[in-house]
Write a protein that holds these residues in place. Sequence first.
Motif, PDB file in Angstrom:
ATOM      1  N   ILE A   1     -27.568  24.470  21.012  1.00 21.63           N
ATOM      2  CA  ILE A   1     -26.308  23.732  21.122  1.00 21.63           C
ATOM      3  C   ILE A   1     -25.134  24.671  21.410  1.00 21.63           C
ATOM      4  O   ILE A   1     -23.995  24.239  21.499  1.00 21.63           O
ATOM      5  N   GLY A   2     -25.425  25.973  21.508  1.00 16.91           N
ATOM      6  CA  GLY A   2     -24.354  26.912  21.849  1.00 16.91           C
ATOM      7  C   GLY A   2     -23.357  27.157  20.741  1.00 16.91           C
ATOM      8  O   GLY A   2     -22.167  27.264  20.981  1.00 16.91           O
ATOM      9  N   CYS A   3     -23.826  27.271  19.501  1.00 15.29           N
ATOM     10  CA  CYS A   3     -22.885  27.465  18.393  1.00 15.29           C
ATOM     11  C   CYS A   3     -22.603  28.941  18.144  1.00 15.29           C
ATOM     12  O   CYS A   3     -21.638  29.292  17.492  1.00 15.29           O
ATOM     13  N   TYR A   4     -23.473  29.807  18.654  1.00 20.84           N
ATOM     14  CA  TYR A   4     -23.335  31.264  18.523  1.00 20.84           C
ATOM     15  C   TYR A   4     -23.474  31.775  17.089  1.00 20.84           C
ATOM     16  O   TYR A   4     -23.135  32.919  16.803  1.00 20.84           O
TER      17      TYR A   4
ATOM     18  N   ASN B   1     -28.177  37.415  23.143  1.00 17.68           N
ATOM     19  CA  ASN B   1     -27.057  36.943  23.931  1.00 17.68           C
ATOM     20  C   ASN B   1     -27.304  35.491  24.350  1.00 17.68           C
ATOM     21  O   ASN B   1     -28.242  35.207  25.084  1.00 17.68           O
ATOM     22  N   ILE B   2     -26.470  34.603  23.823  1.00 12.72           N
ATOM     23  CA  ILE B   2     -26.564  33.201  24.223  1.00 12.72           C
ATOM     24  C   ILE B   2     -25.431  32.949  25.202  1.00 12.72           C
ATOM     25  O   ILE B   2     -24.277  33.241  24.905  1.00 12.72           O
ATOM     26  N   GLN B   3     -25.738  32.436  26.370  1.00 19.79           N
ATOM     27  CA  GLN B   3     -24.658  32.193  27.318  1.00 19.79           C
ATOM     28  C   GLN B   3     -24.996  31.072  28.287  1.00 19.79           C
ATOM     29  O   GLN B   3     -26.143  30.651  28.403  1.00 19.79           O
ATOM     30  N   THR B   4     -23.954  30.603  28.948  1.00 22.63           N
ATOM     31  CA  THR B   4     -24.178  29.608  29.993  1.00 22.63           C
ATOM     32  C   THR B   4     -24.069  30.291  31.347  1.00 22.63           C
ATOM     33  O   THR B   4     -23.516  31.379  31.471  1.00 22.63           O
TER      34      THR B   4
ATOM     35  N   GLY C   1     -22.836  28.553  34.322  1.00 26.46           N
ATOM     36  CA  GLY C   1     -22.297  27.410  35.054  1.00 26.46           C
ATOM     37  C   GLY C   1     -21.667  26.409  34.100  1.00 26.46           C
ATOM     38  O   GLY C   1     -21.751  25.214  34.306  1.00 26.46           O
ATOM     39  N   GLY C   2     -21.092  26.913  33.046  1.00 27.54           N
ATOM     40  CA  GLY C   2     -20.375  26.037  32.120  1.00 27.54           C
ATOM     41  C   GLY C   2     -21.298  25.303  31.175  1.00 27.54           C
ATOM     42  O   GLY C   2     -22.526  25.404  31.268  1.00 27.54           O
ATOM     43  N   ILE C   3     -20.681  24.557  30.275  1.00 29.03           N
ATOM     44  CA  ILE C   3     -21.453  23.884  29.233  1.00 29.03           C
ATOM     45  C   ILE C   3     -22.261  22.718  29.816  1.00 29.03           C
ATOM     46  O   ILE C   3     -23.139  22.181  29.169  1.00 29.03           O
ATOM     47  N   GLU C   4     -21.940  22.324  31.061  1.00 33.18           N
ATOM     48  CA  GLU C   4     -22.759  21.287  31.710  1.00 33.18           C
ATOM     49  C   GLU C   4     -24.206  21.750  31.878  1.00 33.18           C
ATOM     50  O   GLU C   4     -25.106  20.942  31.988  1.00 33.18           O
ATOM     51  N   THR C   5     -24.388  23.057  31.968  1.00 35.40           N
ATOM     52  CA  THR C   5     -25.732  23.585  32.223  1.00 35.40           C
ATOM     53  C   THR C   5     -26.372  24.048  30.910  1.00 35.40           C
ATOM     54  O   THR C   5     -25.669  24.319  29.943  1.00 35.40           O
ATOM     55  N   PRO C   6     -27.708  24.145  30.875  1.00 39.23           N
ATOM     56  CA  PRO C   6     -28.361  24.557  29.621  1.00 39.23           C
ATOM     57  C   PRO C   6     -27.976  25.979  29.224  1.00 39.23           C
ATOM     58  O   PRO C   6     -27.620  26.798  30.065  1.00 39.23           O
ATOM     59  N   TYR C   7     -28.046  26.234  27.934  1.00 38.62           N
ATOM     60  CA  TYR C   7     -27.785  27.578  27.437  1.00 38.62           C
ATOM     61  C   TYR C   7     -28.974  28.479  27.729  1.00 38.62           C
ATOM     62  O   TYR C   7     -30.120  28.065  27.628  1.00 38.62           O
TER      63      TYR C   7
END
Lengths: 587, 191
Positions: free
Chosen positions: B33-36, B58-61, B63-69
């Motif tokens: 969910i990208g909470c880091y 390293n958790i990252q997108t 192409g923005g949060i529209e795309t999967p982490y």
Amino acid sequence: MTTEQYAIPGLKNVLYIDLTSRSYYIKDRRDLYEKYLGGVGVATNLMLEEYIEGTGPLDPEMPIILSTGPLSGVYPTCTKTVALFRSPHNGELGESYAGGRLAMSMRYSGYETIVIKGASQYPVYVAIHDDKVIFRDASSIWHLSSAIDVGKVLRDVEPGAGRRSIIRIGPAGEKGITYASVNVDTYRHFGRLGLGTVFGAKKLKALLIVGNQEIKSPDHNAYRKTYSKLYDTIVKTGLTEKYHNLGTSENILVLNELKGLPTRNLQGTSFEGAETISGELFAEKYLIRRVSCAGCPIGCVHVAMLRRPFSKAHEYETLNISYDYELIYALGSNLGVADPEAVLELIDACEKAGVDIISMGGVLAWATEMQQRGKISTVETMGLQFSWGDKAAYLRAIDLVVQGPNDFYAALGKGVGYASKKYGGEEFAVQLGGLEIPGYHTGLGNMLGLTVGFRHSHLDNAGYAADQAAFNRPLSDEKIVEAIIEEEDRRSVLNCMVACLFARNVYTYPNIIEALKSLGIEKTEEELKELGRDIFRKKYELKKKFGFKFEELTMPKRFFETTSTTGKLEEDRVKRAIELYRKKRGV
Amino acid sequence: MLYKKKTHTSLKEELEWEIMAKRLKVANPARCIGCYSCMMACARTWYDTISLKNSRINIQTRGGIETPYAAIVCHACIDPPCMRACPLGALTKRKGGGVNLNKEICDGCGNCIEACIVGAIHLDAEKKAVICKHCGVCTKFCPHDVLEMIEVEDSGEIKVTDTSPVEDTSPVSSTASHKELYGRKEPEEEK
């Protein structure tokens, strides 16, 4: 600013951006942070410093203030940024909160607060890469039809991919719709009161922030311990269960059952189509993903997938749309829309336009009733025949409001307060303090809360929660007033942190004190409470400067015609409660 | 899945788990969910800072949060290319795959970074390599079971440990797992 690491205690910097001269400077404002911690406390004081008497909401001298707090980027669910401005929608205090990655990016960039002044001659965007601030021509992305697409362009042109924050406006902000929103990282917003309009007037298309600095706690072990404790409270207890699960849209069925869900321009408070636009149904049929704001383990952002055919040859387009309770109320029950896919399409249209969805829903609901009562005709609507539940008409209307091709749509672009003064129908223009109401008609607490609240938002003081208490056991009106006052002050403190209010029951006074202490900031409960009261006084001082007068508040008849959760309301009772509030508050 | 999740049925099992070779695995990337929280846990534990910068994962997108982490995590290579690339011998083989870093020796040349095509290595402020130790602290701060510690052979090879009967472990209703997690069991036979 050049050092890699900097130590808490205390926040330090305010970044001042001048869009007229495309320049910036940094001030050490530890004095403010020490006294007011951060967030709304610091922003309110900065606004009092910056505001020049008589400046209009869209004048270049009028500042936008974005502020984070001591717990931002440090503790879980402290993920919000407060924006303070003067609202072009009602001329009053503009205050709005957004999540996404903004707070963490600001905190890690070392600019905990940003003041934006002036106006550019041509469209610009501002990119902040840690300590560097860059101004770039945004003319080529001005006029883009979608606020979402602005992010797509900037992601490619600016370095620092992965975790940065991109906030931007859509066509509504450029066109001066007074309730234009600022899109924050696609799925979050500074929604209410028209921050997007202020961005547009300043010709500021977007702000991108990359923050990569480290923060040190003076007592790392205490920090570690407190972090784990708060994390466990959020993840492993039931305190935030609602947001982990169905999310805010859980409330559709609840409020429908309790007769508190505004329906068809608040002509009713329960909706026969509630089942099909319920949080349960969205979760079952359309929910594909949940995401978080940076630093929050809850993941309350609910993203739906809408697969839409566009030809008879099995061709489909797929839209990902985030939904919440307020959006489903505004574009669902309040417009008589029972088709969940229609609700999603309407949300999507508003997202692209970059407008506050609650206000847009209120505007369309009012226009529908106006037409049904024969107060306006297809001449004003340019041929549109509004009727409850008619998605196609509403989709077209959203575009027309944003473009404003005639006087009527231009008036709709200024909200129901303005439009009803011009075209009539004030008695059913469902607004309080000039702001279209959120999705509650629960009784005295709600109505009082929205009327006296700093920004006429249910989030100011959760008046509906007082009604909920009154629903379960008898509660005197005085107790309701007191509950609202207490909640207002508590929320002012939370908004200094700036904690997400979904975790308000995690950040109790003792927990806030412990969290601050681990960062070397000593505060007592009494000091925090006094801070809350101080912010109240300062905000009312600001509101007064912006022209707010209790005497000028109007309460449309509709509120007293439609049954609420706690029965029918009487105008006199609300007025008495307002007087009681004023007496207790001394305002 | 061929490996067992960590369980605590007895003290003996727990002790056995403690001494077994383990590595970090991105078991369910699509659940992120990208909470880091994991990145903050890593930096908090190993760098004593509040930061995302010096996290070893390293958790990252893209192409923005529209795309999967995307979770960029050390793959615990059985034959680690970073180790081969290190001219000073600062990296040595770790039991269970991946490498151990001797910080004293590392001079920040960056050869390991280039050798790791996964992108799991970077340098810290003192120009020392930041490489995952597979300690597992991040898994304790993952609210969605994205990250797991799995048992492996000392060499790093995957160990087949789960030979129990196959069963469907998906929740009875789409909300059941959460209700359980947050302390409220769903009433049985509801609906």
